[in-house]
Design an enzyme around this catalytic site. Sequence first.
Site, PDB file in Angstrom:
ATOM      1  N   TYR A   1       0.831  -1.198   0.000  1.00  0.00           N
ATOM      2  CA  TYR A   1       0.000   0.000   0.000  1.00  0.00           C
ATOM      3  C   TYR A   1       0.866   1.248   0.000  1.00  0.00           C
ATOM      4  CZ  TYR A   1      -3.716  -3.134   1.477  1.00  0.00           C
ATOM      5  OH  TYR A   1      -4.611  -4.142   1.532  1.00  0.00           O
TER       6      TYR A   1
ATOM      7  N   HIS B   1     -13.655   3.251   5.133  1.00  0.00           N
ATOM      8  CA  HIS B   1     -12.597   2.311   4.790  1.00  0.00           C
ATOM      9  C   HIS B   1     -12.577   1.073   5.672  1.00  0.00           C
ATOM     10  CE1 HIS B   1     -11.227   5.424   2.138  1.00  0.00           C
ATOM     11  NE2 HIS B   1     -10.480   4.529   1.566  1.00  0.00           N
TER      12      HIS B   1
ATOM     13  N   ARG C   1      -5.483   8.189  -8.187  1.00  0.00           N
ATOM     14  CA  ARG C   1      -4.695   7.058  -7.720  1.00  0.00           C
ATOM     15  C   ARG C   1      -5.296   5.811  -8.316  1.00  0.00           C
ATOM     16  NH1 ARG C   1      -6.974   4.233  -3.244  1.00  0.00           N
ATOM     17  NH2 ARG C   1      -4.898   3.472  -2.709  1.00  0.00           N
TER      18      ARG C   1
ATOM     19  N   ASN D   1      -6.134   1.536  -7.661  1.00  0.00           N
ATOM     20  CA  ASN D   1      -6.258   0.469  -6.689  1.00  0.00           C
ATOM     21  C   ASN D   1      -6.532  -0.784  -7.509  1.00  0.00           C
ATOM     22  OD1 ASN D   1      -6.383  -0.775  -4.261  1.00  0.00           O
ATOM     23  ND2 ASN D   1      -8.428  -0.030  -3.724  1.00  0.00           N
TER      24      ASN D   1
ATOM     25  N   GLU E   1      -9.036  -0.133 -10.461  1.00  0.00           N
ATOM     26  CA  GLU E   1      -9.859   1.067 -10.296  1.00  0.00           C
ATOM     27  C   GLU E   1      -8.974   2.294 -10.501  1.00  0.00           C
ATOM     28  OE1 GLU E   1     -12.958  -0.428  -6.798  1.00  0.00           O
ATOM     29  OE2 GLU E   1     -11.470   1.120  -6.371  1.00  0.00           O
TER      30      GLU E   1
ATOM     31  N   TYR F   1      -7.453  -9.573   2.404  1.00  0.00           N
ATOM     32  CA  TYR F   1      -8.194  -8.320   2.384  1.00  0.00           C
ATOM     33  C   TYR F   1      -8.735  -8.044   0.988  1.00  0.00           C
ATOM     34  CZ  TYR F   1      -9.196  -3.359   3.100  1.00  0.00           C
ATOM     35  OH  TYR F   1      -9.804  -2.130   3.171  1.00  0.00           O
ATOM     36  N   LYS F   2      -7.967  -8.374  -0.019  1.00  0.00           N
ATOM     37  CA  LYS F   2      -8.429  -8.164  -1.390  1.00  0.00           C
ATOM     38  C   LYS F   2      -9.389  -9.256  -1.849  1.00  0.00           C
ATOM     39  CE  LYS F   2      -4.652  -5.306  -3.098  1.00  0.00           C
ATOM     40  NZ  LYS F   2      -5.482  -4.106  -3.363  1.00  0.00           N
TER      41      LYS F   2
END
Lengths: 327, 323
Positions: free
Chosen positions: A27, A186, A216, A218, A259, A310-311
């Site tokens: 990250y 979040h 940004r 993701n 994204e 998490y993903k």
Amino acid sequence: MLSTQGSTLTPSVQRFPFPFREDSYRYSTNVEPAPQFVSTDAGGWGDRLIEIDPHYRSELEERAAILDRDPSRIAMLAHMGPAVWDTITTLLPVLAADYPDVMSFTRERRRCHWRNDLLRLDINFVIGDASTLPMEPLRFIASQIQDDIALLDQREGALWLDAGVITFAADWSLGFDVGMRFLEVHGPVPRVHEEQIITRAQQFLMRLQPGEKYRRTNWTMTVDRRLDTSTETYPQWGPDRLEVVDDPELPKRLHLRVEVQHLIRLPQSGAILFLVRTHMISLAEISAVPAWRQRLGRVLAELPEDMADYKGISRYRDAAANWLLGG
Amino acid sequence: MTATAEASAPALHDALELVLADVTDQTPSIRSFTFRDPAGNGLPPYVPGSHVIVQCGDKANAYSLTGSGVLPDEYTISVLRVDDGGGGSATLHRLAPGARLTVSRPRSAFAPVATARHHLLIAAGIGITPMLSHMRAAAEWGHSASLLYSYRQGEGAHLDDVRELCGESLHECTDRSSFLAALAVRLGEQPLGTHLYVCGPQGFMDTVLHAASEAGWPASRLHSEPFGSADLDPGQPFSVRLSRSGTVVDVPSGTSLLEALEDSGLKVPFMCRQGVCGECVLPVLRGTPEHRDLYLSDAEKTANNSIMCCVSRSRDAGLEIDF
Ligand code: FES
């Protein structure tokens, strides 16, 4: 080298926002001014704020169907009216400037004219008067761009998610989140380190001056080219994540999902417009670009377990990495 | 022209080059200036209560924009002439239509709270300017707002504008005791969900904010705008250690850190000398600055690792800066 390869690639691959610049991923705040062209091994992307691609009509039809089926995907607190108009008067001129052959926008004080040949739309409307648009203003602007939309209001030293249209979101739900603080949206994050990144991101957003635009990226992965992976539809797509592991069609079914998020301080309302545009490319398409194939394979193989969880990709990421690296 | 980009303050990077189109006297000492794009294009829209930084000679000052911010064709500011002020208001007052000026893009620092059910605006003197912007935006969007305006007889700027805009919701006062009485009534009767905004001289703002908190208003519903206010208070004396040379510089009360550094023959970049442009930032290595600027974010102020030396001072007797 690039040109011979480029000629055989489809436009969506050439303009795909491949997000990895190294063989491992962690990250980071990775925010940069937008728009800004970035060249990749297949071509490049990023020179436009709003990207229109060959999926334009089908994605907008899909969005309309989702909104008809599930009205909770669009939400707006009453005070966000000016921010929605601000979104409309900010984005339509940008579209008209970037796609002059098929779109045009003119304005005389509050009276506007908008033409979008891709949708066979030609309308006159008055800023601030919702009855002059073919549908409610927030839904209208969401019917012109492929991006999901979130609007953040800034008050009491924090940002609040107070309006949005989220139909293609990677595993989150607007009905549940609207009216929440940006930091809460979040939710639980796997690393303290990332928590600080989000706090820093909020500080950064609160300092954006009117008209400033940043972006940004993701990423995650999705089975099949399924845009709607919201929390509500989990029963429909959740099981695929396990099933795909042994499917010989895995390279065609598994997609890298990127994204491109734009962060724009709207000039009149002061709200922050958060656009989330989802691009997908299958492992099979990625393998047409050898540098991408290797890099994604290495990133997936190296990704720490908690981040993969998490993903939501832990079930199949080894299978994907093996295919990409093994050939 | 090209020199501006390098020589100017951060806020003036990417600034607009505008032409002064109109000058109107509001009162004997307050004058309005209207700027347009020389090519006749529309100007960037802005959030109500925004200000621009206007470069005038080698000075730069912040002024509130008085429009609603919706799709503007022109920017209007009103400037009180302060003859002995260092800020360049007198220079501005000498300008005639046709003059070209560098004007920053609008910056928002006094925005209306979108969730407020009612906006109670309180202004004194030149403090009326951001309130005019708030009132215009409220009228355009149909939001509920009222204005309490205190001015000295014969010195009320924008009176016609506010009377026409506010109608019944305007209350005018021309002396202190009637203002205090009207304030007490307003503070007592405001419904839940009202936000209060005040702009004027420091003492005036202190009075209003104090009375509001006495009347039970939570701080989160009080907003103040210090532009156009009187000078900052002189502050306590302190000393700074300059880490690179080891020199210690004393900063007496009434002298800014920037002035003290200049007095010892040091060159620090500066522009506005008002804590708005961001040019004079210095890194802090030790000690706790007393932040008095409008440039650093709250987070940057809390981090205490930088100081805008033109206005800010020290909370401790000693401060060490990387210089
Ligand atoms: S000189 Fe402008 S902030 Fe100090």
